[in-house]
Write an enzyme that holds these catalytic residues in place. Structure first.
Site, short mmCIF file in Angstrom:
data_model
loop_
_atom_site.label_atom_id
_atom_site.label_comp_id
_atom_site.label_asym_id
_atom_site.label_seq_id
_atom_site.Cartn_x
_atom_site.Cartn_y
_atom_site.Cartn_z
N CYS A 114 -7.12 65.26 58.74
CA CYS A 114 -5.74 65.74 58.62
C CYS A 114 -5.50 67.00 59.44
O CYS A 114 -4.36 67.41 59.64
CB CYS A 114 -5.38 65.98 57.16
SG CYS A 114 -6.22 67.38 56.41
N HIS A 174 -1.71 82.23 48.65
CA HIS A 174 -1.48 80.83 49.00
C HIS A 174 -2.68 80.33 49.80
O HIS A 174 -3.13 80.98 50.73
CB HIS A 174 -0.20 80.71 49.83
CG HIS A 174 0.02 79.34 50.41
ND1 HIS A 174 0.52 78.31 49.65
CD2 HIS A 174 -0.21 78.83 51.63
CE1 HIS A 174 0.60 77.22 50.41
NE2 HIS A 174 0.16 77.50 51.62
N HIS A 202 -2.46 72.97 49.90
CA HIS A 202 -1.93 72.02 48.93
C HIS A 202 -3.04 71.07 48.48
O HIS A 202 -4.08 70.97 49.13
CB HIS A 202 -0.78 71.22 49.55
CG HIS A 202 0.45 72.04 49.75
ND1 HIS A 202 0.64 72.81 50.87
CD2 HIS A 202 1.54 72.24 48.97
CE1 HIS A 202 1.80 73.44 50.77
NE2 HIS A 202 2.38 73.11 49.63
N ASP A 216 -5.31 61.68 47.46
CA ASP A 216 -5.84 60.62 48.33
C ASP A 216 -7.24 60.95 48.86
O ASP A 216 -7.64 60.50 49.93
CB ASP A 216 -4.88 60.36 49.49
CG ASP A 216 -4.63 61.63 50.33
OD1 ASP A 216 -5.28 62.67 50.04
OD2 ASP A 216 -3.82 61.59 51.26
N ARG A 246 -7.98 65.68 47.25
CA ARG A 246 -8.13 66.28 48.58
C ARG A 246 -7.42 67.62 48.60
O ARG A 246 -6.20 67.69 48.61
CB ARG A 246 -7.53 65.37 49.66
CG ARG A 246 -7.47 66.04 51.05
CD ARG A 246 -7.11 65.06 52.16
NE ARG A 246 -5.78 64.49 52.00
CZ ARG A 246 -4.66 64.96 52.59
NH1 ARG A 246 -4.71 66.02 53.37
NH2 ARG A 246 -3.52 64.36 52.40
N CYS A 294 -6.30 70.47 50.69
CA CYS A 294 -6.03 70.68 52.11
C CYS A 294 -5.77 72.17 52.28
O CYS A 294 -4.73 72.69 51.85
CB CYS A 294 -4.79 69.84 52.47
SG CYS A 294 -4.37 69.91 54.20
#
Ligand SMILES: [Zn+2]
Length: 123
Positions: A59, A95, A98, A102, A110, A112
């Protein structure tokens, strides 16, 4: 996010950790990085992820299937016309990225995560 955690951050780190930005895909230091060690919050040094749980997701950002227990805070994020779950460092509220459902078995998770939010320490 408390100012005390921000003093040592670079502009790129502030953009993501403080302002909730996202680094460009396939640019992060840890996107294509699979050495053995632990990943800490770049702001407050809390242990967040381990290399055993990192996987190649394709990704463009570092992906993890598992996080350290009690290290992450989850928030609903409806920005950019999407329903996503934002993940933040539980200790300092930075932060991080996310989380999606999947990922690989057995967790199917996952995470990310932006590379700039992470500080890697080799085993
Ligand atoms: Zn933190």
């Amino acid at each position: 996010m408390d100012k005390k955690w921000q003093t040592h951050l670079t502009d790129a780190q502030k953009h993501v950790c403080v302002d909730g930005g996202t680094e460009y895909p396939f640019t992060g230091e840890y996107n294509d990085f699979f050495e053995s060690g632990d990943y800490y919050c770049v702001c407050c040094n809390a242990l967040l992820f381990k290399s055993e749980d990192k996987f190649q997701s394709g990704c463009g950002w570092p992906a993890f299937s598992f996080s350290e227990k009690e290290s992450i805070r989850y928030l609903r994020d409806s920005s950019h016309g999407m329903e996503r779950i934002e993940v933040r460092c539980k200790q300092c509220d930075a932060h991080l990225g996310h989380v999606f459902n999947d990922g690989p078995p057995p967790t199917g998770t996952r995470y990310c995560i932006n590379s700039v939010c992470l500080d890697f320490k080799a085993k």
